[in-house]
Design a protein around this motif. Sequence first.
Motif, mmCIF file in Angstrom:
data_model
loop_
_atom_site.group_PDB
_atom_site.id
_atom_site.type_symbol
_atom_site.label_atom_id
_atom_site.label_comp_id
_atom_site.label_asym_id
_atom_site.label_seq_id
_atom_site.Cartn_x
_atom_site.Cartn_y
_atom_site.Cartn_z
ATOM 1 N N CYS A 16 52.265 34.622 -29.633
ATOM 2 C CA CYS A 16 51.510 35.878 -29.578
ATOM 3 C C CYS A 16 50.269 35.647 -28.715
ATOM 4 C CB CYS A 16 51.175 36.396 -30.974
ATOM 5 S SG CYS A 16 50.057 35.364 -31.925
ATOM 6 N N GLY A 17 49.305 36.533 -28.819
ATOM 7 C CA GLY A 17 48.143 36.465 -27.945
ATOM 8 C C GLY A 17 47.235 35.269 -28.184
ATOM 9 N N PHE A 18 46.867 35.023 -29.456
ATOM 10 C CA PHE A 18 45.864 33.988 -29.745
ATOM 11 C C PHE A 18 46.322 32.924 -30.730
ATOM 12 C CE2 PHE A 18 43.406 37.656 -28.335
ATOM 13 C CZ PHE A 18 42.571 37.072 -27.403
ATOM 14 N N ASN A 19 47.551 33.008 -31.239
ATOM 15 C CA ASN A 19 48.070 32.047 -32.208
ATOM 16 C C ASN A 19 47.159 31.966 -33.432
ATOM 17 O OD1 ASN A 19 48.751 28.517 -32.482
ATOM 18 N ND2 ASN A 19 50.094 30.173 -33.086
ATOM 19 N N SER A 20 46.651 33.140 -33.856
ATOM 20 C CA SER A 20 45.719 33.144 -34.978
ATOM 21 C C SER A 20 46.167 34.014 -36.151
ATOM 22 C CB SER A 20 44.334 33.604 -34.507
ATOM 23 O OG SER A 20 44.401 34.912 -33.988
ATOM 24 N N VAL A 21 47.141 34.915 -35.937
ATOM 25 C CA VAL A 21 47.604 35.796 -37.014
ATOM 26 C C VAL A 21 49.133 35.842 -37.047
ATOM 27 C CG1 VAL A 21 47.587 38.154 -37.959
ATOM 28 C CG2 VAL A 21 45.531 37.246 -36.876
ATOM 29 N N ARG A 22 49.716 36.560 -36.088
ATOM 30 C CA ARG A 22 51.151 36.856 -36.140
ATOM 31 C C ARG A 22 52.028 35.622 -36.000
ATOM 32 N NH1 ARG A 22 50.509 41.440 -31.665
ATOM 33 N NH2 ARG A 22 48.944 39.890 -31.046
ATOM 34 N N SER A 23 51.802 34.821 -34.974
ATOM 35 C CA SER A 23 52.697 33.670 -34.764
ATOM 36 C C SER A 23 52.553 32.596 -35.847
ATOM 37 C CB SER A 23 52.552 33.105 -33.352
ATOM 38 O OG SER A 23 51.230 32.749 -33.047
ATOM 39 N N PRO A 24 51.336 32.295 -36.362
ATOM 40 C CA PRO A 24 51.296 31.327 -37.469
ATOM 41 C C PRO A 24 51.971 31.861 -38.736
ATOM 42 C CG PRO A 24 49.072 31.710 -36.603
ATOM 43 C CD PRO A 24 50.005 32.630 -35.884
ATOM 44 N N MET A 25 51.862 33.180 -38.974
ATOM 45 C CA MET A 25 52.562 33.772 -40.124
ATOM 46 C C MET A 25 54.070 33.571 -39.968
ATOM 47 S SD MET A 25 50.868 37.508 -40.742
ATOM 48 C CE MET A 25 49.519 37.776 -41.880
ATOM 49 N N ALA A 26 54.585 33.937 -38.795
ATOM 50 C CA ALA A 26 56.025 33.830 -38.543
ATOM 51 C C ALA A 26 56.487 32.376 -38.632
ATOM 52 C CB ALA A 26 56.355 34.417 -37.174
ATOM 53 N N ALA A 37 66.486 22.702 -41.496
ATOM 54 C CA ALA A 37 67.505 23.157 -40.550
ATOM 55 C C ALA A 37 66.933 23.498 -39.181
ATOM 56 C CB ALA A 37 68.230 24.375 -41.120
ATOM 57 N N LEU A 38 65.648 23.867 -39.125
ATOM 58 C CA LEU A 38 65.052 24.306 -37.863
ATOM 59 C C LEU A 38 63.727 23.611 -37.608
ATOM 60 C CD1 LEU A 38 65.482 28.183 -38.185
ATOM 61 C CD2 LEU A 38 66.763 26.678 -36.670
ATOM 62 N N TYR A 39 63.459 23.397 -36.333
ATOM 63 C CA TYR A 39 62.144 22.933 -35.895
ATOM 64 C C TYR A 39 61.387 24.179 -35.467
ATOM 65 C CZ TYR A 39 58.591 20.433 -33.279
ATOM 66 O OH TYR A 39 57.391 19.947 -32.828
ATOM 67 N N VAL A 40 60.220 24.436 -36.060
ATOM 68 C CA VAL A 40 59.492 25.676 -35.811
ATOM 69 C C VAL A 40 58.039 25.374 -35.451
ATOM 70 C CG1 VAL A 40 58.883 27.944 -36.749
ATOM 71 C CG2 VAL A 40 60.915 26.769 -37.599
ATOM 72 N N ARG A 41 57.550 26.037 -34.391
ATOM 73 C CA ARG A 41 56.145 25.928 -33.986
ATOM 74 C C ARG A 41 55.672 27.300 -33.525
ATOM 75 N NH1 ARG A 41 56.236 22.200 -36.554
ATOM 76 N NH2 ARG A 41 55.823 20.043 -36.096
ATOM 77 N N SER A 42 54.374 27.388 -33.244
ATOM 78 C CA SER A 42 53.823 28.633 -32.708
ATOM 79 C C SER A 42 52.756 28.307 -31.675
ATOM 80 C CB SER A 42 53.242 29.507 -33.826
ATOM 81 O OG SER A 42 52.149 28.874 -34.455
ATOM 82 N N ALA A 43 52.523 29.285 -30.792
ATOM 83 C CA ALA A 43 51.521 29.117 -29.736
ATOM 84 C C ALA A 43 51.015 30.489 -29.313
ATOM 85 C CB ALA A 43 52.129 28.388 -28.536
ATOM 86 N N GLY A 44 49.910 30.470 -28.591
ATOM 87 C CA GLY A 44 49.337 31.706 -28.072
ATOM 88 C C GLY A 44 49.101 31.609 -26.579
ATOM 89 N N VAL A 45 48.933 32.756 -25.955
ATOM 90 C CA VAL A 45 48.611 32.774 -24.536
ATOM 91 C C VAL A 45 47.204 32.211 -24.341
ATOM 92 C CG1 VAL A 45 48.284 34.249 -22.516
ATOM 93 C CG2 VAL A 45 50.147 34.723 -24.106
ATOM 94 N N LYS A 46 46.288 32.627 -25.222
ATOM 95 C CA LYS A 46 44.915 32.107 -25.215
ATOM 96 C C LYS A 46 44.655 31.465 -26.562
ATOM 97 C CE LYS A 46 43.472 36.135 -22.585
ATOM 98 N NZ LYS A 46 43.895 37.404 -23.153
ATOM 99 N N LYS A 47 43.639 30.634 -26.618
ATOM 100 C CA LYS A 47 43.316 29.971 -27.878
ATOM 101 C C LYS A 47 42.402 30.860 -28.707
ATOM 102 C CE LYS A 47 42.116 25.563 -29.781
ATOM 103 N NZ LYS A 47 42.314 24.176 -29.479
#
Length: 154
Positions: A16-26, A37-47
């Motif tokens: 997502c945009g900042f890896n601060s709400v949506r992507s860490p939740m997901a 079963a899965l390797y899962v990470r998250s990242a943002g376009v900006k920090k």
Amino acid sequence: MASPPTRAPQAVLFACGFNSVRSPMAESLLQQMFPHALYVRSAGVKKGELDPFAVAVMAELGQDISQHKPMTFEELDDWEGLNFDLIITLSPEAHHKALELTRTLAAEVEYWPTPDPTGTDGSRDQKLEAYREVCDGLLLRIRKRFSKVGAASG
């Protein structure tokens, strides 16, 4: 038995945009469902900075994301590489970034438009409700998208 049209992913990146709400939740929701079963990470376009409302809503589900450190695509690449076969983008800017990456990565990209609850006005309870709605929406999409993973790994 007929094989599925696409191979089940083994490594998933939520973006997502900042890896601060949506992507860490997901990331947390999917990791909780399939811890092995899965390797899962998250990242943002900006920090960004981890959002305390996101931490509170996930805690209601018994998931602790308080130690999550927001990362950009570049930081994740430097840290461990971008070896993902599925990138799920939750914002337009993340989707553009992921599509750009597919020039050099063999990853499938899915766009799940997800509202950003950080702009919600009102009381603490109203803000928390907006975050819960985002979390619930992500959970429904994750369950639907990854329903076959459990069957394949179980």
